[in-house]
Design an enzyme around this catalytic site. Structure first.
Site, mmCIF file in Angstrom:
data_model
loop_
_atom_site.group_PDB
_atom_site.id
_atom_site.type_symbol
_atom_site.label_atom_id
_atom_site.label_comp_id
_atom_site.label_asym_id
_atom_site.label_seq_id
_atom_site.Cartn_x
_atom_site.Cartn_y
_atom_site.Cartn_z
ATOM 1 N N ARG A 56 33.164 -10.294 13.032
ATOM 2 C CA ARG A 56 32.094 -10.080 12.048
ATOM 3 C C ARG A 56 31.036 -9.124 12.618
ATOM 4 O O ARG A 56 30.502 -8.271 11.916
ATOM 5 C CB ARG A 56 31.407 -11.402 11.695
ATOM 6 C CG ARG A 56 32.283 -12.567 11.266
ATOM 7 C CD ARG A 56 32.815 -12.433 9.855
ATOM 8 N NE ARG A 56 33.896 -11.483 9.740
ATOM 9 C CZ ARG A 56 35.118 -11.680 10.237
ATOM 10 N NH1 ARG A 56 35.421 -12.764 10.909
ATOM 11 N NH2 ARG A 56 36.052 -10.761 10.063
ATOM 12 N N GLN A 86 20.054 -15.843 3.073
ATOM 13 C CA GLN A 86 21.113 -16.694 3.608
ATOM 14 C C GLN A 86 22.094 -15.880 4.444
ATOM 15 O O GLN A 86 22.977 -16.448 5.084
ATOM 16 C CB GLN A 86 21.855 -17.373 2.453
ATOM 17 C CG GLN A 86 20.965 -18.255 1.590
ATOM 18 C CD GLN A 86 21.699 -18.782 0.372
ATOM 19 O OE1 GLN A 86 22.449 -19.742 0.454
ATOM 20 N NE2 GLN A 86 21.489 -18.137 -0.765
ATOM 21 N N ASN A 87 21.934 -14.564 4.431
ATOM 22 C CA ASN A 87 22.861 -13.676 5.123
ATOM 23 C C ASN A 87 22.543 -13.591 6.608
ATOM 24 O O ASN A 87 21.375 -13.611 7.007
ATOM 25 C CB ASN A 87 22.827 -12.286 4.500
ATOM 26 C CG ASN A 87 23.219 -12.313 3.035
ATOM 27 O OD1 ASN A 87 23.971 -13.190 2.608
ATOM 28 N ND2 ASN A 87 22.715 -11.380 2.253
ATOM 29 N N ILE A 88 23.578 -13.420 7.416
ATOM 30 C CA ILE A 88 23.399 -13.348 8.858
ATOM 31 C C ILE A 88 23.428 -11.903 9.361
ATOM 32 O O ILE A 88 23.315 -11.662 10.559
ATOM 33 C CB ILE A 88 24.452 -14.202 9.594
ATOM 34 C CG1 ILE A 88 25.879 -13.750 9.249
ATOM 35 C CG2 ILE A 88 24.259 -15.679 9.243
ATOM 36 C CD1 ILE A 88 26.963 -14.487 10.043
ATOM 37 N N HIS A 104 19.897 -18.922 7.847
ATOM 38 C CA HIS A 104 21.195 -19.349 8.371
ATOM 39 C C HIS A 104 21.541 -18.674 9.695
ATOM 40 O O HIS A 104 22.692 -18.735 10.133
ATOM 41 C CB HIS A 104 22.301 -19.096 7.339
ATOM 42 C CG HIS A 104 22.216 -20.008 6.159
ATOM 43 N ND1 HIS A 104 22.805 -19.736 4.937
ATOM 44 C CD2 HIS A 104 21.586 -21.206 5.994
ATOM 45 C CE1 HIS A 104 22.553 -20.721 4.087
ATOM 46 N NE2 HIS A 104 21.816 -21.620 4.707
ATOM 47 N N THR A 170 23.319 -14.619 -4.909
ATOM 48 C CA THR A 170 23.659 -15.976 -4.474
ATOM 49 C C THR A 170 23.746 -16.905 -5.678
ATOM 50 O O THR A 170 22.933 -16.821 -6.597
ATOM 51 C CB THR A 170 22.636 -16.535 -3.463
ATOM 52 O OG1 THR A 170 22.956 -17.906 -3.195
ATOM 53 C CG2 THR A 170 21.205 -16.435 -3.967
ATOM 54 N N SER A 171 24.742 -17.776 -5.665
ATOM 55 C CA SER A 171 24.882 -18.764 -6.730
ATOM 56 C C SER A 171 24.163 -20.056 -6.380
ATOM 57 O O SER A 171 24.195 -21.019 -7.147
ATOM 58 C CB SER A 171 26.369 -19.055 -6.989
ATOM 59 O OG SER A 171 26.992 -19.500 -5.796
#
Length: 228
Positions: A56, A86-88, A104, A170-171
């Site tokens: 990644r 929420q993304n890294i 996160h 994002t859901s």
């Protein structure tokens, strides 16, 4: 200056070419998420987990911010913008945004597997035998499933003060991040950009744009500026 908060998720990064974890099949890059994103997976096979995130990390060097990332950075001219992601990945940073809370974790950081407060910059691979200063194996600085989200309370405080909240890509299926939406003020304008969005629990409160992140931001940008 009005407070504009962005809550971003995997959908915005996907348009830059980053593969995302989808709740539907429980797989992430053909791996079961519990094998590569949980304390149990780490205990079971550290080499597998390290190589998964090494891949990644290598991929992140290859991709670039997209138009949605850039437009969000541009909004800092008009608003007090805070991004909760929420993304890294670091695509918000590279696009020019200056206030980003990674709830996160961050792919370009590592930490001691015994003490997550021992944090290091990590642009290259982590290998078995790479140690933190306390002698423990380095691990990805990622909040795995089943772990506490230490920045969640900070995120709640930001959301509570927002005049406008834009949920993009994002859901909001993963908790505790999904609970942030319940902290907005009564007069906070809520906008949701998601091509698959159906309003899940927002009722009539949200302005829903069934668009991709980039297309949604292109349509929304001028409208937001007019609200500044």
């Amino acid at each position: 200056m009005k407070k504009l908060t962005i809550l971003s998720g995997a959908g915005i990064s996907a348009e830059s070419g980053i593969q995302t974890f989808r709740d539907g099949d429980g797989l992430w890059e053909n791996h079961n998420v519990t094998d590569v994103a949980s304390p149990e997976g780490w205990r079971k096979d550290r080499a597998l987990v390290l190589e998964f995130y090494n891949q990644r990390r290598r991929q992140l060097h290859e991709v670039q911010p997209n138009e949605a990332h850039k437009l969000l950075a541009e909004l800092e001219k008009y608003f007090d913008v805070q991004i909760i992601t929420q993304n890294i990945d670091d695509l918000h940073e590279r696009a020019g945004s200056t206030k980003i809370l990674h709830i996160h974790g961050e792919l370009f950081k590592s930490c001691s597997c015994n003490n997550k407060r021992l944090i290091y910059d990590q642009k290259d691979d982590i290998n078995i035998g790479d140690k933190a200063e306390d002698g423990a194996q380095l691990r990805p600085f990622i909040v795995w499933f089943g772990e506490d989200v230490p920045l969640y309370q900070d995120a709640r405080e930001i959301v509570k003060e927002s005049d406008i909240l834009v949920v993009i890509g994002t859901s909001l299926q993963v908790y505790p991040a999904a609970g942030l939406i319940h902290d907005i003020k009564d007069d906070c304008l809520l906008i949701v950009i998601n091509p698959n969005e159906t309003g899940f629990g927002y009722g009539q409160r949200a302005v829903v744009m069934k668009e991709t992140a980039t297309q949604g931001m292109k349509l929304l940008f001028d409208k937001l500026v007019n609200l500044a």
